[in-house]
Design a protein around this motif. Structure first.
Motif, short mmCIF file in Angstrom:
data_model
loop_
_atom_site.label_atom_id
_atom_site.label_comp_id
_atom_site.label_asym_id
_atom_site.label_seq_id
_atom_site.Cartn_x
_atom_site.Cartn_y
_atom_site.Cartn_z
N SER A 1 0.85 -1.33 -0.18
CA SER A 1 -0.02 -0.05 0.02
C SER A 1 0.88 1.43 0.10
O SER A 1 1.98 1.05 0.51
CB SER A 1 -0.90 -0.31 1.26
OG SER A 1 -0.04 0.27 2.38
N PHE A 2 0.22 2.44 -0.32
CA PHE A 2 0.95 3.63 -0.41
C PHE A 2 1.56 3.98 0.97
O PHE A 2 2.51 4.51 1.03
CB PHE A 2 0.06 4.89 -0.90
CG PHE A 2 0.61 6.25 -1.12
CD1 PHE A 2 1.84 6.39 -2.00
CD2 PHE A 2 0.19 7.16 -0.32
CE1 PHE A 2 2.15 7.90 -1.99
CE2 PHE A 2 0.89 8.18 -0.13
CZ PHE A 2 1.74 8.71 -1.18
N ILE A 3 0.54 3.88 2.06
CA ILE A 3 0.88 4.30 3.38
C ILE A 3 2.12 3.33 3.81
O ILE A 3 2.97 4.07 4.29
CB ILE A 3 -0.30 3.79 4.36
CG1 ILE A 3 -1.48 4.75 3.82
CG2 ILE A 3 -0.10 4.26 5.63
CD1 ILE A 3 -1.40 6.25 4.12
N LEU A 4 2.14 2.12 3.64
CA LEU A 4 3.20 1.48 4.04
C LEU A 4 4.58 1.71 3.21
O LEU A 4 5.69 2.00 3.95
CB LEU A 4 3.06 -0.04 3.65
CG LEU A 4 3.59 -1.31 4.66
CD1 LEU A 4 3.31 -0.85 6.05
CD2 LEU A 4 3.18 -2.33 4.37
N THR A 5 4.42 2.01 2.02
CA THR A 5 5.74 2.44 1.19
C THR A 5 6.20 3.98 1.82
O THR A 5 7.54 4.00 2.02
CB THR A 5 5.33 2.53 -0.37
OG1 THR A 5 4.84 1.47 -0.70
CG2 THR A 5 6.48 3.22 -1.02
#
Lengths: 230, 110
Positions: free
Chosen positions: B31-35
């Motif tokens: 996910s974007f948040i994790l990246t």
């Protein structure tokens, strides 16, 4: 009594058909002998060859390992009403005729779990030195955890009696090869009896699997984790 | 010498993690948040390795030494490791059960 013979197999298309055909179909004391092959996400024709040779075939959609495949075979045999289950390898390292020895030991009441031991046979010198060392190391590790002396803890040639079958989910919890030791440890914990009979040792040049020292170390780590989190 | 090795290791790992994380995001595996989380974390680790004085500037010269910060970090890492191990073990068991159920269902249907 009905006997199921479970063969966990991963990419054993070359040998599986011959192994199945050599399983004795008439064994004293058993009204039926049926072979089950659990193809552990094989990428070759293992499942096709097994079916052609007359086995009931179960297919894992992902590779679990020898423990997971054996457990699936045990569940299938139980579901179809088999009283006793034997397991043997699909790569030809076991002589299916030795099944009679395991069946006889069970019928004589020698144990709930009968293990075919290569170390009790006169052909043990066929085992390569590194495998011999690895297996002996695993015997020591298994003895430490189970407080039971077994001469061939890593043998996949086994016979599971009704008492063992009834508690299969408690006996095998790990999908990998460490299930060999785990079964012995849990049999001891649950008060089930273990006996061994000699079986032939068959080794050939291109055999890929087996127990060496590194393999043993990996199993030790997993058994330690399992014993801590039980 | 050890300080230089630490800097090289920190930058190498930071580059590896950030590039892998961005690649996973582009492939739709992360996910974007994790990246963003992993990128910020590792950029911060690389900056602290390159400029250790930043730590003193952040927490003040007399409040805690580098050793204390490393000790707290180590405890946190062990906690994360424990959580990951427990989750991996649970996922492995659930996956095993699912694969076995599918194999047995196919047997029933035959």
């Amino acid at each position: 009594m009905k006997l199921a013979v479970v063969i966990p197999a991963y990419n054993e298309a070359k040998t599986i058909g011959d192994v199945i055909k050599r399983v004795p179909r008439q064994i004293n004391g058993f009204s039926q002998v049926q072979v089950f092959v659990v193809s552990d996400n094989s990428s070759d024709q293992t499942a096709v060859r097994a079916k052609e040779a007359g086995a009931k075939v179960l297919v894992h959609k992902l590779n679990l390992g020898a423990g997971g495949a054996t457990q699936t075979g045990l569940y299938a045999a139980k579901r179809l009403g088999f009283d006793v289950v034997a397991s043997l390898d699909g790569d030809g390292q076991h002589d299916p005729e030795d099944l009679r020895r395991l069946a006889l030991a069970f019928q004589q009441g020698k144990g709930d779990l009968i293990i075919g031991s290569r170390f009790l046979s006169l052909t043990i010198d066929q085992m390569p030195l590194i495998k011999n060392f690895g297996n002996r190391l695993m015997n020591l590790i298994t003895r430490f955890f189970s407080r039971t002396k077994v001469t061939d803890s890593q043998s996949g040639f086994r016979l599971f009696g009704p008492k063992v079958l009834a508690r299969v989910s408690q006996l095998i919890t790990t999908p990998g090869y460490e299930f060999c030791s785990e079964t012995i440890i849990n049999c001891r914990r649950l008060g089930l009896t273990i006996a061994e009979v000699p079986i032939s040792t068959i080794y050939f040049a291109d055999r890929r699997t087996g127990t060496d020292a590194l393999h043993g170390f990996n199993i030790l780590l997993r058994l330690t984790y399992k014993s801590l989190t039980r | 010498m050890i300080l230089l090795l630490t800097k090289i290791l920190a930058i190498t790992f930071a580059l590896l993690v950030v590039s892998k994380s961005i690649l996973s995001y582009r492939q739709g595996k992360e996910s974007f948040i994790l990246t963003v989380f992993w990128s910020i974390t590792w950029v911060a680790i690389a900056l602290l390795a390159l400029y250790p004085s930043l730590l003193t500037a952040l927490i003040g010269p007399n409040r805690a030494g580098v050793g204390t910060v490393l000790g707290v970090g180590l405890i946190f890492l062990y906690f994360v490791l424990y959580r990951v191990y427990v989750k991996a073990d649970r996922v492995e068991r659930e996956l095993q059960s699912l694969i076995q159920k599918l194999a047995l269902r196919d047997l029933d249907e035959k």
